[in-house]
Design a protein around this motif. Sequence first.
Motif, PDB file in Angstrom:
ATOM      1  N   SER A 165     -38.767  -4.254  16.931  1.00 50.86           N
ATOM      2  CA  SER A 165     -38.743  -4.583  15.499  1.00 50.86           C
ATOM      3  C   SER A 165     -39.973  -4.005  14.796  1.00 50.86           C
ATOM      4  O   SER A 165     -40.977  -3.663  15.431  1.00 50.86           O
ATOM      5  N   ASN A 166     -39.881  -3.892  13.485  1.00 44.70           N
ATOM      6  CA  ASN A 166     -41.027  -3.399  12.698  1.00 44.70           C
ATOM      7  C   ASN A 166     -42.254  -4.271  12.931  1.00 44.70           C
ATOM      8  O   ASN A 166     -43.383  -3.779  13.055  1.00 44.70           O
ATOM      9  N   GLU A 167     -42.021  -5.596  12.977  1.00 42.87           N
ATOM     10  CA  GLU A 167     -43.129  -6.540  13.180  1.00 42.87           C
ATOM     11  C   GLU A 167     -43.762  -6.363  14.552  1.00 42.87           C
ATOM     12  O   GLU A 167     -44.994  -6.361  14.682  1.00 42.87           O
ATOM     13  N   ALA A 168     -42.941  -6.195  15.568  1.00 40.38           N
ATOM     14  CA  ALA A 168     -43.466  -6.018  16.930  1.00 40.38           C
ATOM     15  C   ALA A 168     -44.239  -4.709  17.046  1.00 40.38           C
ATOM     16  O   ALA A 168     -45.287  -4.653  17.704  1.00 40.38           O
ATOM     17  N   LYS A 169     -43.753  -3.667  16.416  1.00 41.56           N
ATOM     18  CA  LYS A 169     -44.457  -2.369  16.454  1.00 41.56           C
ATOM     19  C   LYS A 169     -45.841  -2.496  15.814  1.00 41.56           C
ATOM     20  O   LYS A 169     -46.824  -1.983  16.339  1.00 41.56           O
ATOM     21  N   PHE A 170     -45.890  -3.194  14.680  1.00 44.83           N
ATOM     22  CA  PHE A 170     -47.180  -3.347  14.017  1.00 44.83           C
ATOM     23  C   PHE A 170     -48.096  -4.280  14.809  1.00 44.83           C
ATOM     24  O   PHE A 170     -49.295  -4.010  14.948  1.00 44.83           O
ATOM     25  N   ALA A 171     -47.547  -5.359  15.358  1.00 48.27           N
ATOM     26  CA  ALA A 171     -48.341  -6.284  16.181  1.00 48.27           C
ATOM     27  C   ALA A 171     -48.918  -5.551  17.396  1.00 48.27           C
ATOM     28  O   ALA A 171     -50.091  -5.742  17.746  1.00 48.27           O
ATOM     29  N   LYS A 172     -48.128  -4.704  18.027  1.00 43.76           N
ATOM     30  CA  LYS A 172     -48.623  -3.934  19.181  1.00 43.76           C
ATOM     31  C   LYS A 172     -49.701  -2.938  18.750  1.00 43.76           C
ATOM     32  O   LYS A 172     -50.636  -2.674  19.504  1.00 43.76           O
TER      33      LYS A 172
END
Length: 196
Positions: A127-134
């Motif tokens: 997800s977009n959120e997971a990509k940014f969190a990573k």
Amino acid sequence: MIPQDLLKQIDFIKEIDKIKYIQRQTKLFNRDRRENDAEHSWHLAMMAIVLSEHSDREIDLLKVIKMVLIQDIVEIDAGDTLLYAQNKSHENTAEEKKGAERIFGMLPEKQAEKFMQIWTEFETGNSNEAKFAKSMDRLEPLLQNTSNDGGTWKEFGVKYQTVYAKKKVIKNGSTELWNYAETLIEDSVKKGILEK
């Protein structure tokens, strides 16, 4: 009478206090002391708030904050694995999944499911959120190692290619932050704190 859900939540809150004792390999900025997982999680949450405008895609910032605060709780059971470890995978280990099931399972059922979904979404990284969190999770130790004259890179003999490959995940969440990170990596080689 005290509601059972409240008692479960309080037990969970007491249990996650243990995250403060999980020592990471990376050291604090310009310091010799190793960071603990609670400090790391807090720092990632603040980074997400401050740097969210650099996400390549629209993100739900609250969801990103939840991800970075939740993702390392599993290390209470699984321990911290060095990103550059040769003998153990840093991604999606069975120990981490087992820890997630035990620790999040302390919560009331619906809440436990939500925590597990958020943790799984972070681990999957789609997800977009997971990509940014990573991106946040990979950027913070890079900033620490560059502030500590190579820090864990020197301590564990990590070479440029390995750092570059592991940090490239930043690009999935933010091209701008990746460009900055790439500059830091190249400058680290020039300064002699990262061996090519």
